[in-house]
Design an enzyme around this catalytic site. Structure first.
Site, PDB file in Angstrom:
ATOM      1  N   ARG A 120      24.074 -44.282  38.712  1.00  0.00           N
ATOM      2  CA  ARG A 120      22.999 -43.524  38.082  1.00  0.00           C
ATOM      3  C   ARG A 120      22.460 -42.537  39.109  1.00  0.00           C
ATOM      4  NH1 ARG A 120      17.466 -46.501  36.280  1.00  0.00           N
ATOM      5  NH2 ARG A 120      17.416 -46.744  38.544  1.00  0.00           N
ATOM      6  N   TYR A 157       4.454 -54.175   3.877  1.00  0.00           N
ATOM      7  CA  TYR A 157       5.355 -53.106   3.457  1.00  0.00           C
ATOM      8  C   TYR A 157       6.739 -53.648   3.132  1.00  0.00           C
ATOM      9  CZ  TYR A 157       2.198 -49.347   4.925  1.00  0.00           C
ATOM     10  OH  TYR A 157       1.159 -48.487   5.050  1.00  0.00           O
ATOM     11  N   LYS A 197       4.838 -47.564  38.914  1.00  0.00           N
ATOM     12  CA  LYS A 197       5.196 -46.378  38.125  1.00  0.00           C
ATOM     13  C   LYS A 197       4.808 -46.600  36.657  1.00  0.00           C
ATOM     14  CE  LYS A 197       9.896 -48.215  37.586  1.00  0.00           C
ATOM     15  NZ  LYS A 197      11.270 -48.182  38.151  1.00  0.00           N
ATOM     16  N   MET A 211       1.132 -50.030  11.128  1.00  0.00           N
ATOM     17  CA  MET A 211       0.628 -49.196  12.222  1.00  0.00           C
ATOM     18  C   MET A 211      -0.602 -49.818  12.882  1.00  0.00           C
ATOM     19  SD  MET A 211      -0.486 -45.175  12.131  1.00  0.00           S
ATOM     20  CE  MET A 211       1.080 -44.575  11.561  1.00  0.00           C
TER      21      MET A 211
HETATM   22  C1  LIG Z   1      11.505 -49.480  38.716  1.00  0.00           C
HETATM   23  C2  LIG Z   1      12.209 -49.710  39.985  1.00  0.00           C
HETATM   24  C3  LIG Z   1      12.038 -50.916  40.682  1.00  0.00           C
HETATM   25  C4  LIG Z   1      11.283 -52.085  40.115  1.00  0.00           C
HETATM   26  O1  LIG Z   1      12.126 -52.779  39.232  1.00  0.00           O
HETATM   27  P1  LIG Z   1      11.667 -54.156  38.542  1.00  0.00           P
HETATM   28  O2  LIG Z   1      12.886 -54.609  37.843  1.00  0.00           O
HETATM   29  O3  LIG Z   1      10.552 -53.812  37.630  1.00  0.00           O
HETATM   30  O4  LIG Z   1      11.246 -55.042  39.650  1.00  0.00           O
HETATM   31  C5  LIG Z   1      12.639 -51.033  41.922  1.00  0.00           C
HETATM   32  N1  LIG Z   1      13.386 -50.026  42.439  1.00  0.00           N
HETATM   33  C6  LIG Z   1      13.596 -48.872  41.786  1.00  0.00           C
HETATM   34  C7  LIG Z   1      14.448 -47.814  42.386  1.00  0.00           C
HETATM   35  C8  LIG Z   1      13.034 -48.681  40.532  1.00  0.00           C
HETATM   36  O5  LIG Z   1      13.252 -47.537  39.868  1.00  0.00           O
END
Ligand SMILES: *Cc1c(COP(=O)(O)O)cnc(C)c1O
Length: 357
Positions: free
Chosen positions: A129, A253, A33, A301
C-alpha cells in the site's frame, strides 16, 4: 433533550495506553487519527499527555488541531505530507513526518527547510500500500541523510494481517524488514494494536497502538491480552416509547421482521444518523435497563426497535447501552459485517461526554 450520548471514559483510555506500553516493552505513539477514532482527538490527547511518548495522526490538519490545543508532545504524520508546501509548517510546528513514497523524498531534497526534519521512513514489507520497496530502501535512507535536511530517521513498516493470529505473513513481513534495515543505524517502529497484543516477539523501539487504546479488540476471536482492554466509549440512549403487539405484526421499515409471538417492543432514540450501523440485523445485542436483549427490525435514521418481551421492567425512559462495557463495539461490528474501527469512526450527531478526567 434527545438522550443519545457517547460517554468517553478517559481513565479507561489511560489504562489501555499503559497496557500497550507494557506489552510492547517499547515507547508508544498513541494513534489518534480520524478524531481519535471518533472519541475526540484533543480531549484524548490531553488525557494521555502526561503518559504518552507522542501521538500519531493522518495529516497535518489533524496535527495542527492538536498544536492549537496546546499539545507539545511529538506528533507523527502517518501519511506524511501531500504537497511540498506543507514542509514549512511541519518544520515550524516540530511535527514528525512519514516518508512513504519516492516523490516525497524528492520533494524534501528540492525544498528548503529552516529546521531539520524528523522522518519516519516507511518500508513496504508486503502490504503493498505505502512505503518504499526493499530495493529502494537503503538508497532512500542515504538520500535523506545526504539531503542535509533531516535530523533523525526512524525506520518503520506496517503489518497487513497481524489481526489473523495464525498466518505466516506477519513473520514474513518481519523478515523482510530485518533484511532491509541491515546496516542502517536507526530506531525502528513496527507494531500496530494487533501486533502489540498478539505478536509479542515482534520488538521495536516504537509501537503505534490505535484501536486498542479505545478498548476494542482487533481480533475476531477471543484473545487473552485483548481481554485486558477496557472499553472507552459507551453509546447510550433511552427508550422513548413502548408498545404491546400481538403475534405476526411487522416492526419497522420493510416489515421484514414480524413478531414471532405476542411481544413488547421498545423504541430507542438512536439510528444510523448517529453512527449506529444500519446493517446491524435483528438479533444484534443491546442492553436495556441493565438486561441483555436484541434489536429487531431495520435500523432507521433516528430510531431503532428492541425486544422487551423478556425485559418486563423496561419503561419509557429506561437506559439503553448500544455498545460499551456490556455489549462490545466489536460484537456489534461483527453482527453488522464490519470492524470496530469503522463503528467508532462513523459516530456522528451524538454529543460526547467525558468522564474519568
Ligand atoms: C492507523 C495506523 C496504526 C494504528 O493501527 P491500529 O490497528 O488501530 O492499532 C498504526 N500504524 C499506522 C501506519 C497506521 O496507519
Amino acid at each position: 433533550m434527545r438522550p443519545a450520548r457517547a460517554l468517553i471514559d478517559l481513565q479507561a483510555l489511560r489504562h489501555n495506553y499503559r497496557l500497550a506500553r507494557e506489552l510492547s516493552g517499547a515507547k508508544a505513539l498513541a494513534v489518534i487519527k480520524a478524531d481519535a477514532y471518533g472519541h475526540g482527538a484533543v480531549r484524548c490527547a490531553l488525557a494521555l499527555e502526561a503518559d504518552a511518548d507522542g501521538f500519531a495522526v493522518a495529516c497535518i490538519e489533524e496535527a495542527l488541531e492538536l498544536r492549537a490545543a496546546g499539545i507539545k508532545a511529538p506528533v507523527l504524520l502517518l501519511e506524511g505530507f501531500f504537497e511540498a508546501s506543507e514542509l514549512a509548517l511541519i518544520a515550524e510546528h516540530d511535527l514528525w513526518c512519514v516518508v512513504h513514497s519516492l516523490w516525497q523524498l524528492q520533494a524534501i531534497e528540492q525544498t528548503p527547510v529552516h529546521t531539520p526534519l524528523k522522518v519516519w521512513l516507511k518500508l513496504d514489507t508486503g502490504m503493498h500500500r505505502a512505503g518504499l520497496s526493499p530495493a529502494e530502501y537503503a538508497d532512500g535512507y542515504q538520500r535523506l541523510l545526504a539531503s542535509g535536511k533531516v535530523a533523525r530517521i526512524v525506520l518503520m513498516s506496517h503489518f497487513a494481517r497481524a489481526d489473523e493470529l495464525g498466518v505466516a505473513t506477519t513473520g514474513q513481513q518481519l523478515a523482510v524488514f530485518q533484511a532491509a534495515r541491515q546496516g542502517l543505524a536507526a530506531e525502528c517502529s513496527l507494531s500496530n494494536s494487533p501486533a502489540v497484543l498478539g505478536w509479542p516477539h515482534v520488538k521495536s523501539d516504537w509501537a503505534r497502538p490505535g484501536i486498542m487504546l479505545y478498548g476494542a479488540t482487533p481480533f475476531e476471536v477471543p484473545q487473552a491480552e485483548a481481554a485486558r482492554l477496557q472499553p472507552v466509549m459507551t453509546l447510550q440512549s433511552r427508550l422513548i416509547s413502548v408498545r404491546e403487539l400481538g403475534v405476526g405484526e411487522p416492526v419497522g421499515y420493510g416489515g421484514h421482521y414480524t413478531t414471532p409471538h405476542a411481544s413488547r417492543v421498545g423504541v430507542v432514540a438512536m439510528g444510523y444518523a448517529d453512527g449506529y450501523p444500519r446493517q446491524a440485523p435483528t438479533g444484534t445485542p443491546v442492553i436495556v435497563n441493565g438486561q441483555r436483549t436484541q434489536i429487531i427490525g431495520r435500523v432507521s435514521m433516528d430510531m431503532l426497535c428492541v425486544d422487551l418481551t423478556q425485559v418486563p421492567d423496561a419503561v419509557v425512559g429506561s437506559p439503553v447501552e448500544l455498545w460499551g462495557k456490556h455489549v462490545l463495539a466489536s460484537d456489534v461490528a461483527i453482527q453488522a459485517g464490519t470492524i470496530p474501527y469503522q463503528i467508532f469512526c462513523n459516530l456522528k450527531r451524538v454529543p460526547r461526554e467525558y468522564v474519568g478526567e
